[in-house]
Design an enzyme around this catalytic site. Structure first.
Site, PDB file in Angstrom:
ATOM      1  CG  HIS A 289     -62.334  14.034   0.232  1.00 30.50           C
ATOM      2  ND1 HIS A 289     -63.454  14.783  -0.004  1.00 30.50           N
ATOM      3  CD2 HIS A 289     -61.381  14.483  -0.623  1.00 30.50           C
ATOM      4  CE1 HIS A 289     -63.196  15.639  -0.992  1.00 30.50           C
ATOM      5  NE2 HIS A 289     -61.939  15.482  -1.373  1.00 30.50           N
ATOM      6  CG  ASP A 352     -60.192  13.370  -3.917  1.00 28.18           C
ATOM      7  OD1 ASP A 352     -60.047  12.355  -3.225  1.00 28.18           O
ATOM      8  OD2 ASP A 352     -61.238  14.047  -3.911  1.00 28.18           O
ATOM      9  CD  GLU A 353     -61.347  18.148  -4.014  1.00 23.76           C
ATOM     10  OE1 GLU A 353     -61.761  19.067  -4.720  1.00 23.76           O
ATOM     11  OE2 GLU A 353     -62.099  17.418  -3.336  1.00 23.76           O
ATOM     12  CB  ALA A 354     -54.524  15.508   0.453  1.00 24.07           C
ATOM     13  CD  GLN A 355     -58.129  21.724  -1.064  1.00 32.35           C
ATOM     14  OE1 GLN A 355     -58.815  22.390  -0.297  1.00 32.35           O
ATOM     15  NE2 GLN A 355     -58.580  21.312  -2.238  1.00 32.35           N
TER      16      GLN A 355
END
Ligand code: TNX
Length: 537
Positions: A289, A352-355
């Site tokens: 993000h 979060d969401e560290a894809q």
């Protein structure tokens, strides 16, 4: 409060009449024209227990108090905070009643006047804790007692709900200004009762944030988490890194102009929040993000090339460069400046969401960033993804999942980490209410008011119970939200549901009671000009 408009009071009373099923025995009734009446069948004023969030204990009595042109407001002698709270009530009521309502010291409340007027006193029993209060109403007056100013402020919010809805209007209204008789003794179940506003996906100016603070504090929410950075925008000036805001803050979802807060703006938000007993929790998200920061400084990218600004709504495509030292000197600057500007105990570091970050890089990154937060004297909060790295027990994990089991979060709780509960399918205020809702998203499902209310934060996530639960939070992500009217539509009436889960004793949890008390809030929102979803529930 600012920006209020008054709409038809009669319409408000109709909602009141339809929605009220009194829990206690009301002793005075109001006709639709606002006159005191005792005839059967007329809408009744609320009983003293008709407050959101539900108080711990309530005794109704046939001793209503009516605010008149003679009413005096007393503030605990020697307490600037109590005087400030007394002034908040007096200012509010002068506008709608037209009464003088002088604010004087509590030492003037003695002799035959010992229980007259409306008093804010700091001599409550220690058992009330920092945020508890007692509120007593008899025919002579109203007395709010607490130990700490926070408790007086919380008591003020209850008193405001016990006055007629017209008291929340922006112009002079007809009385009478009657408060139902009896007593309340009240204190919160959880100390952390949060709201979150995403000012990155769409930027909201200081005035909007302040209005949201007005609104959340009505329901005894005491933390406001600001999501200050994401792929679409970096929203706060960091000295020494000007491009973050001039470039990274220059757009938003949909390609609008975006915007950012100067440090003075942020300080104004913090001060406004403090005057409402709300603590600001600033979030800088990472390692994912982060496109807005990466677009602002090429050096922050592993390949040394700045990506273009991003105005879409995908997630999971950006990552700080975990192997470069500049990533951490940058974050050191960011966190030191944010910590200096933030009196509250927490800095939220996202996570979060560290894809686009490998698991081992994620571990390395958090291992470098977490110590920076403690270096500057703050405790870190992170989305629950951060529990994967076995963080120190001072780190608070914010659970945003849609399941009732999450082994990493449960293991962190077992080690001693505290958890803030924000399950997306219950607490996310950006989920649509129904398939007909135009704003919002539906990836976690549809969340009607009853869904938002019917769960127990103290017993929701397997292995995360009891003292592991620090509290609750209502995140409001802004991919689809453009302005305060959009924000209000998604937050009301679900935010008060979440506020009740955070404040009220588990023993008071009852959908029918909540729905009835909530219905009485509608006329207040109308009087305040708050846009809300008129749920059929
Ligand atoms: C998930 S929840 C996100 C946000 C989105 C949100 C939209 C979480 C920690 N990340 O980036 O804005 O869903 O509902």
């Amino acid at each position: 409060m600012q920006h209020r408009t008054v709409r038809a009071r009669l319409r408000g009373l109709a909602v009141l009449a339809a929605g009220v099923a009194l829990a206690g025995t009301a002793t005075v009734a109001l006709s639709a024209s606002g006159q005191a009446a005792t005839a059967k069948g007329l809408p009744q004023i609320p009983s003293i227990g008709d407050v959101v969030p539900a108080p711990v204990s309530v005794t109704s009595a046939k001793t209503p108090y009516t605010v008149t042109a003679m009413t005096v407001v007393f503030a605990q002698s020697g307490s600037a905070a109590a005087t400030g709270i007394a002034n908040q009530l007096a200012t509010e009521l002068r506008r709608t009643t037209g009464f003088p309502l002088p604010v004087v010291t509590s030492t003037a409340r003695r002799g035959p006047h010992a229980d007259s007027g409306i008093a804010f006193l700091l001599n409550g029993p220690a058992s009330l804790g920092a945020e508890g209060y007692q509120l007593a109403v008899n025919t002579s007056g109203v007395t709010i007692t607490a130990n700490q100013p926070e408790g007086l402020f919380d008591g003020l919010q209850s008193l405001r709900q016990l006055l007629p809805a017209a008291a929340d209007g922006s112009t002079r209204q007809a009385g009478p200004w009657t408060v139902p008789g009896g007593t309340i003794s009240d204190q919160p179940r959880f100390s952390y009762r949060g709201a979150m506003l995403d000012v990155s996906r769409h930027f909201f100016p200081v005035s909007v944030v302040e209005r949201y603070i007005d609104e959340i504090s009505l329901y005894k929410i005491d933390y406001l988490h600001l999501h200050l950075s994401d792929d679409q925008g970096w929203r706060i000036v960091i000295n020494g890194w000007p491009n973050l805001t001039t470039v990274g803050g220059s757009t938003e979802v949909g390609g609008g102009a975006g915007g950012y807060y100067t440090q003075a703006d942020y300080e104004a938000i913090v001060a406004y929040a403090q005057s409402h007993y709300v603590t600001i929790v600033p979030e800088i998200d990472g390692p994912g993000h982060t496109n807005a920061a990466l677009a602002s400084y090429a050096d922050l990218n592993c390949n040394g090339v700045a990506p273009p600004l991003y105005t879409g709504t995908d997630v999971g495509f950006s990552s700080f460069c975990v192997s470069k030292p500049i990533t951490y000197s940058f974050l050191d600057n960011v966190i030191s400046q944010l910590a200096a500007l933030t009196p509250g105990p927490y800095i939220h570091i996202g996570g979060d969401e560290a894809q686009s970050t490998s698991a081992s890089d994620y571990q390395t990154f958090e291992g470098q960033e977490l110590p920076l937060v403690s270096k500057y004297g703050k405790a870190a909060m992170g989305w629950h993804d951060i529990t994967a790295v076995n963080p120190p027990t001072s780190v608070v994990a914010e659970f945003w999942g849609t399941t009732t089991s999450d082994p990493n979060t449960a293991a962190a709780a077992a080690r001693g980490n505290k958890v803030v509960m924000a399950p997306a399918n219950k607490a996310y205020m950006d989920m649509k209410y129904t398939t007909a809702t135009k704003l919002g998203q539906n990836w976690a499902g549809y969340t009607e008011v009853k869904d938002a209310y019917n769960w127990n934060p103290g017993n929701y996530l397997q292995g995360v119970t009891g003292s592991s639960v620090l509290g609750v939070e209502a995140p409001l992500w802004s991919e689809t939200l453009l302005n305060i009217a959009n924000i209000e539509y998604m937050a009301f009436p679900r935010l008060p549901a979440l506020a009740e889960l955070g404040w009220s004793a588990e023993s008071t949890h009852n959908w029918t009671s909540f729905a009835n008390r909530l219905a009485q809030q509608g006329p207040r929102w109308t009087a305040m000009g708050i846009n809300f979803y008129a749920s059929p529930q």
